[in-house]
Each structure stands twice: as C-alpha cells, then as structure tokens.
Design a protein around this motif. Structure first.
Motif, PDB file in Angstrom:
ATOM      1  N   ARG A 280      -4.990  -8.440 -11.922  1.00 35.01           N
ATOM      2  CA  ARG A 280      -4.681  -9.154 -13.159  1.00 35.01           C
ATOM      3  C   ARG A 280      -3.513  -8.502 -13.899  1.00 35.01           C
ATOM      4  NH1 ARG A 280     -10.574  -9.082 -14.154  1.00 35.01           N
ATOM      5  NH2 ARG A 280     -11.457 -11.086 -13.495  1.00 35.01           N
ATOM      6  N   ARG A 281      -3.422  -7.182 -13.787  1.00 34.33           N
ATOM      7  CA  ARG A 281      -2.359  -6.457 -14.497  1.00 34.33           C
ATOM      8  C   ARG A 281      -1.092  -6.413 -13.659  1.00 34.33           C
ATOM      9  NH1 ARG A 281      -6.627  -2.621 -15.359  1.00 34.33           N
ATOM     10  NH2 ARG A 281      -5.590  -1.216 -13.882  1.00 34.33           N
ATOM     11  N   ARG A 282      -0.027  -5.950 -14.276  1.00 32.30           N
ATOM     12  CA  ARG A 282       1.235  -5.741 -13.558  1.00 32.30           C
ATOM     13  C   ARG A 282       1.193  -4.349 -12.935  1.00 32.30           C
ATOM     14  NH1 ARG A 282       6.198  -7.302 -17.269  1.00 32.30           N
ATOM     15  NH2 ARG A 282       7.244  -7.010 -15.253  1.00 32.30           N
ATOM     16  N   SER A 283       0.401  -4.215 -11.927  1.00 32.30           N
ATOM     17  CA  SER A 283       0.182  -2.914 -11.302  1.00 32.30           C
ATOM     18  C   SER A 283       1.394  -2.505 -10.472  1.00 32.30           C
ATOM     19  CB  SER A 283      -1.064  -2.955 -10.419  1.00 32.30           C
ATOM     20  OG  SER A 283      -2.190  -3.342 -11.178  1.00 32.30           O
ATOM     21  N   PRO A 284       1.689  -1.202 -10.391  1.00 35.60           N
ATOM     22  CA  PRO A 284       2.819  -0.719  -9.593  1.00 35.60           C
ATOM     23  C   PRO A 284       2.546  -0.862  -8.096  1.00 35.60           C
ATOM     24  CG  PRO A 284       1.583   1.134 -10.483  1.00 35.60           C
ATOM     25  CD  PRO A 284       1.017  -0.106 -11.112  1.00 35.60           C
ATOM     26  N   GLU A 285       3.602  -0.736  -7.320  1.00 34.61           N
ATOM     27  CA  GLU A 285       3.492  -0.893  -5.870  1.00 34.61           C
ATOM     28  C   GLU A 285       2.530   0.117  -5.262  1.00 34.61           C
ATOM     29  OE1 GLU A 285       6.419  -0.904  -1.918  1.00 34.61           O
ATOM     30  OE2 GLU A 285       7.233  -0.643  -3.935  1.00 34.61           O
ATOM     31  N   GLU A 286       2.563   1.360  -5.766  1.00 29.90           N
ATOM     32  CA  GLU A 286       1.694   2.406  -5.213  1.00 29.90           C
ATOM     33  C   GLU A 286       0.220   2.032  -5.369  1.00 29.90           C
ATOM     34  OE1 GLU A 286       4.049   2.838  -7.429  1.00 29.90           O
ATOM     35  OE2 GLU A 286       5.627   3.803  -6.238  1.00 29.90           O
ATOM     36  N   ALA A 287      -0.141   1.496  -6.544  1.00 36.53           N
ATOM     37  CA  ALA A 287      -1.539   1.130  -6.796  1.00 36.53           C
ATOM     38  C   ALA A 287      -1.981  -0.025  -5.899  1.00 36.53           C
ATOM     39  CB  ALA A 287      -1.723   0.765  -8.262  1.00 36.53           C
ATOM     40  N   LEU A 288      -1.099  -1.017  -5.704  1.00 39.14           N
ATOM     41  CA  LEU A 288      -1.447  -2.155  -4.859  1.00 39.14           C
ATOM     42  C   LEU A 288      -1.530  -1.754  -3.390  1.00 39.14           C
ATOM     43  CD1 LEU A 288       0.745  -4.938  -6.509  1.00 39.14           C
ATOM     44  CD2 LEU A 288      -1.726  -4.646  -6.699  1.00 39.14           C
TER      45      LEU A 288
END
Length: 353
Positions: free
Chosen positions: A193-201
């Motif tokens: 839902r959030r604008r998560s960074p690439e590392e988190a995804l």
C-alpha cells in the motif's frame, strides 16, 4: 467513445516533435514542467515548484533567454513572490535558498542585496539584479535525462510491486489459514500500500518465494520470474492494485466532458498547447488553494486530474474548504470507495425564481 489522452477535451494536444525539432529551445513552461516531473529525485516540495512558477510568470516572453536581463532575471521582491504563491516571506526565502543550492537558480546581487531593474527612456529594461533562471535553460538536457531515468526506475518499481502482489495472492491460495501467518500477510499488504523502496519489495518477494517453496516447490521458480502483463486479460482476484487500476481506465467523449465540466472546458478551450493547458490548470488549482495536494491529484493521471479539478470547479460555490474537500475526494478515488463515473454527474444548479 474516444479515449481521453490529453487534458483539454476540445482544446490543445501535446506537441509532437520530430528528430529535427529537438534543437528548438523549450518554452519557459516546458522548463518548469521537467523540474516538476523530477521534483521527487531532486527532493523538492510543492512550494518550491509554486515559487518557480511564480518567478517564471514574472519573466517576459515564452523562453528563458540571456539576450536581455528581463529574459532570465526575476527582480520581483520576496513580498511580491509570497503574495503570488500564497505563502509567507520567510517561506519564500527558505525555498529560494533550496533552489539556489540545487543549482536551479543563481543570484545576481546588487551591493545592497536588493533586486531592481533599470530602464531606458523607452521603458526597456537594460540592467537588472535578482534571481536568474538561466540554469533551468542551461541544464535542460541534464534534467530531461534525470526525468527519463526516474521514469524507468518508477516503471521497474511498479513491476516489482505487481510481482509481489501476484505472488502474495498466489501464496494465500496454497497456504492454509493459520493465525501465525496473519502478521506476515498484514506486513506484506502494508508494504504494497505504501511507496516502499526497491530493497523492501525485493526482500518481500524473497520471503514470499521462501514460503512458497515450503508448500509448492515446483511453482517457486515460476513465481520469481512472473512479470505482470500490461495488456490483455487480467485476473482481478490475483492483484488488487491491477483491479483498481482497471477501474480507472477512462473512456469519455468530449461532449460528456463539456456537459460535466463546462467551466473548466471554457478555461482550457483557447489553450495553445498541452503545456498551456497544464499551466492554466495549475493556476486554477492555486486559486482554489489546493497547495501541495495538487501534486498528489496529478499522480492520478491526465484524465482523472482533469475530472477532479473540473468536479471541484463546478461546485466551488457550495464548498467551504476546497482543499479538505479535494483531500477526501482524492482518498475516495485512490482507495476505490468512489467510482470515477461519479465525477461525471453534472452539477444540479438551482433554478432561479
């Protein structure tokens, strides 16, 4: 029905440049647009963009040029800039410092630090001090490249997010309902839902895949390589974000736009270009005091941006706080509780007695 690809239903269209036209100097509003497009990688807030827009509006002509001082130097006072951007003088000073530090502006200071202009007997400005906007023109190619890189990264991140959403939905079908997995699924949904960074995804996709290997090892490799298609049939139950995006693919004819948003259509009908349309819409949003919320609305895409602004403008007399009203409208469109076709309902005006 025609697909609405521009901002003005019966007005201007985006200019198309051939290879031989790329050397044409961009207009001052094109320079502003590319900065607005890269405001995120530059770390700029909406107020900085509004301040740049105000400075550019003080520049005569359509281009930023070094031929004459009034072609690139904004000598308006901070008080005048604050009035035009609807912020305090202190805020103007702070954002000017930010813009100068990023190399988007340069100072041409007088001995007393004041901004002024000297004119000849015919009224033509021959010398001025203030804030030069020439860096916007000089670094235009650099900014275009930054924008291209930013778009490519955003597209890559969007694909990665969709991979995670598809993988998560697939995993839920294979795994039995277990209380100990609820925390994992909740965390995953919050990340998506959030604008998560690439590392988190990337880490999320790895975790989903590891869970998948426990219950369906033969499907794990396919899960890593799964890339959502952009066209064709989509299974809405696999990816909620795809389902929501599909619901906002708008096909609306110009006549329907005219009926729903006569005021906004009238404002944009004489626009000379797509850039002029965007500038006029930003001016209207500024007049409605939407502030930084306007930049969030523009992320909905051209058609939905046009519809949202048109909807507000038609009802402005009955709206006490346009920014608050626009915030709730944006929330409804984003989370799917408000259907886009609701915005097409014409305003019911009271009949005069």
């Amino acid at each position: 029905m025609k697909t609405m690809t521009g901002l003005a239903p019966n007005g201007a269209h985006s200019p198309v440049y051939s290879a031989g036209q790329r050397d044409i100097a961009p207009t001052k509003w094109s320079l502003l647009q590319v900065i607005e497009d890269i405001r995120e990688p530059l770390g700029l807030k909406g107020t900085s963009i509004s301040l740049l827009r105000a400075m550019i509006s003080f520049i005569k002509g359509d281009q930023i040029t070094a031929a004459q001082d009034d072609g690139h130097i904004c000598f308006a006072s901070n008080v005048a800039l604050a009035k035009r951007t609807h912020v305090s003088v202190q805020t103007v000073e702070r954002h000017i410092t930010k813009l100068v530090s990023l190399g988007l502006l340069s100072r041409r200071s007088s001995a007393n630090g004041k901004r002024w202009a000297r004119r000849d007997t015919s009224g033509r400005i021959v010398l001025a001090t203030g804030l030069s906007l020439m860096p916007l023109s000089a670094r235009y190619s650099e900014f275009v490249q930054i924008n291209q890189t930013h778009k490519e990264r955003a597209a890559s991140l969007s694909i990665l997010r969709d991979k995670c959403a598809i993988a998560l939905a697939s995993l839920k079908r294979y795994l039995p309902v277990r209380p100990d997995l609820e925390a994992f699924f909740n965390t995953a949904r919050n990340l998506l839902r959030r604008r998560s960074p690439e590392e988190a995804l990337t880490a999320l996709l790895t975790n989903i895949t590891s869970h998948f290997e426990e219950v369906a090892p033969d499907q794990a490799d396919n899960l890593r390589d799964t890339a959502p298609k952009n066209e064709g049939h989509k299974e809405p139950h696999l990816n909620q974000s795809v389902k929501e995006e599909d619901s906002f693919r708008i096909e609306v004819g110009p006549d329907e736009m005219e009926r729903a948003y006569p005021r906004l259509c009238a404002e944009l009908r004489t626009a000379r270009s797509q850039t002029d349309c965007e500038r006029r819409m930003s001016d209207i949003a500024n007049h409605l005091d939407l502030g930084n919320l306007w930049f969030d609305i523009k992320k909905l895409g051209p058609a939905k941006t046009f519809m949202t602004l048109g909807y507000l403008l038609e009802r402005i007399e009955s709206i006490k706080k346009p920014r608050g009203y626009a915030f709730h409208l944006l929330q409804g469109l984003t989370n799917g509780t408000l259907a886009w076709d609701t915005l097409l309902q014409p305003m019911r005006r009271r009949k005069s007695l």
